[in-house]
Motif scaffolding. Structure first.
Motif, PDB file in Angstrom:
ATOM      1  N   PRO A 120       0.820  -1.212   0.000  1.00 55.40           N
ATOM      2  CA  PRO A 120       0.000   0.000   0.000  1.00 55.40           C
ATOM      3  C   PRO A 120       0.852   1.259   0.000  1.00 55.40           C
ATOM      4  O   PRO A 120       1.834   1.359   0.747  1.00 55.40           O
ATOM      5  N   ALA A 121       0.482   2.233  -0.838  1.00 55.46           N
ATOM      6  CA  ALA A 121       1.247   3.473  -0.944  1.00 55.46           C
ATOM      7  C   ALA A 121       1.271   4.237   0.362  1.00 55.46           C
ATOM      8  O   ALA A 121       2.214   4.965   0.655  1.00 55.46           O
ATOM      9  N   ALA A 122       0.250   4.089   1.180  1.00 51.89           N
ATOM     10  CA  ALA A 122       0.162   4.853   2.421  1.00 51.89           C
ATOM     11  C   ALA A 122       1.295   4.532   3.380  1.00 51.89           C
ATOM     12  O   ALA A 122       1.595   5.303   4.292  1.00 51.89           O
ATOM     13  N   THR A 123       1.950   3.374   3.207  1.00 54.97           N
ATOM     14  CA  THR A 123       3.032   3.007   4.128  1.00 54.97           C
ATOM     15  C   THR A 123       4.341   3.678   3.773  1.00 54.97           C
ATOM     16  O   THR A 123       5.293   3.626   4.550  1.00 54.97           O
ATOM     17  N   ALA A 124       4.425   4.332   2.595  1.00 58.44           N
ATOM     18  CA  ALA A 124       5.703   4.899   2.160  1.00 58.44           C
ATOM     19  C   ALA A 124       6.215   5.969   3.113  1.00 58.44           C
ATOM     20  O   ALA A 124       7.385   5.986   3.477  1.00 58.44           O
ATOM     21  N   ALA A 125       5.315   6.868   3.558  1.00 54.93           N
ATOM     22  CA  ALA A 125       5.753   7.952   4.431  1.00 54.93           C
ATOM     23  C   ALA A 125       6.256   7.412   5.767  1.00 54.93           C
ATOM     24  O   ALA A 125       7.089   8.040   6.421  1.00 54.93           O
ATOM     25  N   ASP A 126       5.747   6.235   6.167  1.00 54.28           N
ATOM     26  CA  ASP A 126       6.173   5.654   7.437  1.00 54.28           C
ATOM     27  C   ASP A 126       7.636   5.233   7.409  1.00 54.28           C
ATOM     28  O   ASP A 126       8.221   4.957   8.448  1.00 54.28           O
ATOM     29  N   ARG A 127       8.202   5.157   6.219  1.00 56.99           N
ATOM     30  CA  ARG A 127       9.576   4.687   6.119  1.00 56.99           C
ATOM     31  C   ARG A 127      10.593   5.814   6.219  1.00 56.99           C
ATOM     32  O   ARG A 127      11.788   5.574   6.151  1.00 56.99           O
ATOM     33  N   ALA A 128      10.110   7.052   6.368  1.00 52.49           N
ATOM     34  CA  ALA A 128      11.026   8.179   6.471  1.00 52.49           C
ATOM     35  C   ALA A 128      12.043   8.012   7.599  1.00 52.49           C
ATOM     36  O   ALA A 128      13.223   8.313   7.428  1.00 52.49           O
ATOM     37  N   PRO A 129      11.647   7.535   8.798  1.00 52.32           N
ATOM     38  CA  PRO A 129      12.659   7.342   9.854  1.00 52.32           C
ATOM     39  C   PRO A 129      13.757   6.375   9.443  1.00 52.32           C
ATOM     40  O   PRO A 129      14.928   6.570   9.788  1.00 52.32           O
ATOM     41  N   GLU A 130      13.383   5.328   8.682  1.00 56.57           N
ATOM     42  CA  GLU A 130      14.407   4.394   8.228  1.00 56.57           C
ATOM     43  C   GLU A 130      15.399   5.106   7.325  1.00 56.57           C
ATOM     44  O   GLU A 130      16.613   4.889   7.405  1.00 56.57           O
ATOM     45  N   ARG A 131      14.866   5.984   6.480  1.00 56.14           N
ATOM     46  CA  ARG A 131      15.744   6.705   5.570  1.00 56.14           C
ATOM     47  C   ARG A 131      16.660   7.638   6.357  1.00 56.14           C
ATOM     48  O   ARG A 131      17.826   7.801   6.042  1.00 56.14           O
ATOM     49  N   ALA A 132      16.090   8.296   7.389  1.00 53.96           N
ATOM     50  CA  ALA A 132      16.888   9.229   8.169  1.00 53.96           C
ATOM     51  C   ALA A 132      18.040   8.526   8.866  1.00 53.96           C
ATOM     52  O   ALA A 132      19.084   9.123   9.125  1.00 53.96           O
ATOM     53  N   SER A 133      17.878   7.254   9.187  1.00 52.78           N
ATOM     54  CA  SER A 133      18.930   6.516   9.880  1.00 52.78           C
ATOM     55  C   SER A 133      20.060   6.097   8.954  1.00 52.78           C
ATOM     56  O   SER A 133      21.092   5.620   9.403  1.00 52.78           O
ATOM     57  N   GLY A 134      19.845   6.260   7.655  1.00 53.54           N
ATOM     58  CA  GLY A 134      20.878   5.882   6.702  1.00 53.54           C
ATOM     59  C   GLY A 134      20.679   4.506   6.120  1.00 53.54           C
ATOM     60  O   GLY A 134      21.471   4.068   5.301  1.00 53.54           O
ATOM     61  N   LEU A 135      19.654   3.794   6.558  1.00 52.09           N
ATOM     62  CA  LEU A 135      19.379   2.440   6.057  1.00 52.09           C
ATOM     63  C   LEU A 135      17.944   2.371   5.573  1.00 52.09           C
ATOM     64  O   LEU A 135      17.018   2.338   6.397  1.00 52.09           O
ATOM     65  N   PRO A 136      17.683   2.332   4.308  1.00 51.29           N
ATOM     66  CA  PRO A 136      18.606   2.474   3.192  1.00 51.29           C
ATOM     67  C   PRO A 136      19.041   3.926   3.001  1.00 51.29           C
ATOM     68  O   PRO A 136      18.500   4.802   3.672  1.00 51.29           O
ATOM     69  N   PRO A 137      20.009   4.198   2.098  1.00 52.56           N
ATOM     70  CA  PRO A 137      20.499   5.558   1.899  1.00 52.56           C
ATOM     71  C   PRO A 137      19.362   6.507   1.527  1.00 52.56           C
ATOM     72  O   PRO A 137      18.446   6.150   0.790  1.00 52.56           O
ATOM     73  N   SER A 138      19.415   7.709   2.084  1.00 56.33           N
ATOM     74  CA  SER A 138      18.384   8.695   1.796  1.00 56.33           C
ATOM     75  C   SER A 138      18.445   9.133   0.340  1.00 56.33           C
ATOM     76  O   SER A 138      19.528   9.338  -0.209  1.00 56.33           O
ATOM     77  N   PRO A 139      17.280   9.296  -0.305  1.00 53.39           N
ATOM     78  CA  PRO A 139      17.275   9.780  -1.691  1.00 53.39           C
ATOM     79  C   PRO A 139      17.670  11.252  -1.733  1.00 53.39           C
ATOM     80  O   PRO A 139      17.503  11.991  -0.752  1.00 53.39           O
ATOM     81  N   LEU A 140      18.184  11.659  -2.874  1.00 48.36           N
ATOM     82  CA  LEU A 140      18.583  13.048  -3.084  1.00 48.36           C
ATOM     83  C   LEU A 140      17.601  13.709  -4.039  1.00 48.36           C
ATOM     84  O   LEU A 140      17.273  13.158  -5.094  1.00 48.36           O
ATOM     85  N   VAL A 141      17.130  14.890  -3.671  1.00 49.11           N
ATOM     86  CA  VAL A 141      16.292  15.705  -4.539  1.00 49.11           C
ATOM     87  C   VAL A 141      17.002  17.028  -4.772  1.00 49.11           C
ATOM     88  O   VAL A 141      17.422  17.699  -3.827  1.00 49.11           O
ATOM     89  N   LEU A 142      17.160  17.401  -6.031  1.00 48.11           N
ATOM     90  CA  LEU A 142      17.808  18.657  -6.400  1.00 48.11           C
ATOM     91  C   LEU A 142      16.774  19.714  -6.742  1.00 48.11           C
ATOM     92  O   LEU A 142      15.686  19.397  -7.228  1.00 48.11           O
ATOM     93  N   VAL A 143      17.112  20.964  -6.504  1.00 48.14           N
ATOM     94  CA  VAL A 143      16.282  22.075  -6.958  1.00 48.14           C
ATOM     95  C   VAL A 143      17.075  22.836  -8.020  1.00 48.14           C
ATOM     96  O   VAL A 143      18.257  23.113  -7.843  1.00 48.14           O
ATOM     97  N   ALA A 144      16.437  23.118  -9.141  1.00 45.11           N
ATOM     98  CA  ALA A 144      17.056  23.948 -10.172  1.00 45.11           C
ATOM     99  C   ALA A 144      16.774  25.399  -9.814  1.00 45.11           C
ATOM    100  O   ALA A 144      15.612  25.807  -9.735  1.00 45.11           O
ATOM    101  N   CYS A 145      17.816  26.170  -9.579  1.00 44.46           N
ATOM    102  CA  CYS A 145      17.633  27.520  -9.041  1.00 44.46           C
ATOM    103  C   CYS A 145      18.391  28.552  -9.867  1.00 44.46           C
ATOM    104  O   CYS A 145      19.608  28.458 -10.034  1.00 44.46           O
TER     105      CYS A 145
END
Length: 352
Positions: A32-57
């Motif tokens: 379920p897509a709704a569980t994706a946001a729940d994984r943010a703490p896992e990303r913050a811990s470095g496991l798995p590596p956090s995704p990178l988002v760039l801004v064109a400025c």
């Protein structure tokens, strides 16, 4: 006390897009897509590596507001935030301004941040050439850094201008669709501000004391979009009243929905109008609605080698007349040295 309404609006727009990106990255098939946001703490811990988002400025108000919102929202979702500014080299001191933008982005806490210099050609006119060079540079930066997405600061006002430019070209409903909220290879480019007006972005910069740079090209009447922005749209609002920008942006979304549906119809119908060797059959094409038939013709011309950017509605109309107004006319020459001709009830489109 919460943030200023303008700041809250831009942050909300960015937060929604970041949630979408996390959902796409973290939701395997069947989860379920709704569980994706729940994984943010896992990303913050470095496991798995956090995704990178760039801004064109560019350093302008729209993109600086976007950069500030990304810098605020990304860490809260376990996302790394970076930035890239493109130096088009079209103005004296552009390299120095690019360096200033890099410093401003770093002050916001973005990392990595880089400035990329490009050489702008002449193909398609100055605006199109600069756009092509800019997107090529952004593609390169995203690939090198492994970015999941690149955020672009186009606002609702930019969308309205794009719709009017498409209307002036008379190039069909796809042109009236304006800019997509998600575009590029694998949905690389995201436009969070398509429902945010330009004034809100500028106000957000002002209340946050963010320095902005106003590109003189945006006020140069030599550029079509500049004339539309400072002369065309104000004239329309004077004649028709306020709300023109909102109506045009709404038109873009409605047109995109219609165009997407017609494109899907054309893809499904295409296999049924070809013979066993893959050649298009005129009688079967004739039976299709014009909007569907012309999409198939355009796709066939592009597959044969016609550049999509040089293939206009008038070209497809001429090819269409080989089907709907057949009088024994000769071949139709298309861009890219592609030729369309009718032969024995079949339509042959190929180079040469």
């Amino acid at each position: 006390m919460g943030p200023h309404p303008a700041v809250a609006a831009i942050r909300l727009a960015v937060r929604r897009v970041l949630h979408d990106i996390l959902t796409e990255l973290n939701t395997p098939a069947g989860v379920p897509a709704a569980t994706a946001a729940d994984r943010a703490p896992e990303r913050a811990s470095g496991l798995p590596p956090s995704p990178l988002v760039l801004v064109a400025c560019s350093g302008g108000a729209d993109s600086m507001a976007l950069a500030s919102a990304l810098a605020f929202e990304a860490p809260r979702l376990g996302i790394r935030a970076g930035g890239v500014t493109v130096d088009h080299g079209l103005q004296t001191g552009s390299d120095l301004r690019a360096e200033e933008v890099v410093l401003r982005l770093r002050e916001l806490g973005l990392d990595p941040v880089e400035a990329t210099a490009v050489t702008v050609g002449r193909a398609g006119g100055p605006e199109a050439a600069a756009r092509d060079a800019r997107y090529a540079a952004l593609d390169d930066s995203a690939a090198r850094h492994g970015a999941a997405a690149v955020l672009l600061g186009h606002t609702r006002d930019d969308q309205a201008e794009t719709v009017l430019l498409g209307l002036a070209r008379g190039s069909g409903i796809r042109s009236l669709s304006g800019m997509a909220a998600v575009s590029g290879a694998d949905g690389r480019y995201r436009r969070p501000f398509l429902q945010v007006d330009r004034q809100t972005a500028r106000k957000a910069c002002m209340v946050q004391s963010l320095p902005v740079w106003d590109d003189p090209h945006n006020a140069d009447p030599a550029y079509t979009r500049s004339r539309l922005r400072h002369e065309g749209l104000p004239a329309l609002e004077k004649a028709l009243g306020k709300g023109v920008v909102e109506a045009l942006a709404r038109t873009a979304q409605l047109s995109r929905d219609d165009a997407d549906a017609l494109d899907a119809w054309a893809r499904q119908a295409e296999s049924g109008v070809r013979d066993a060797t893959g050649v298009l059959e005129c009688a079967k094409l004739y039976a299709l609605p014009p909007a569907v038939r012309r999409r198939i013709l355009r796709r066939a011309a592009i597959e044969a080698g016609a550049p999509a950017g040089a293939l206009f509605a008038r070209h497809i109309e001429e090819v269409d007349r080989l089907i709907t107004g057949w009088r024994g006319q000769g071949a139709i020459n298309l861009p890219g040295k592609v030729v369309a001709r009718r032969q024995g009830g079949r339509l042959v489109i190929r180079q040469g």
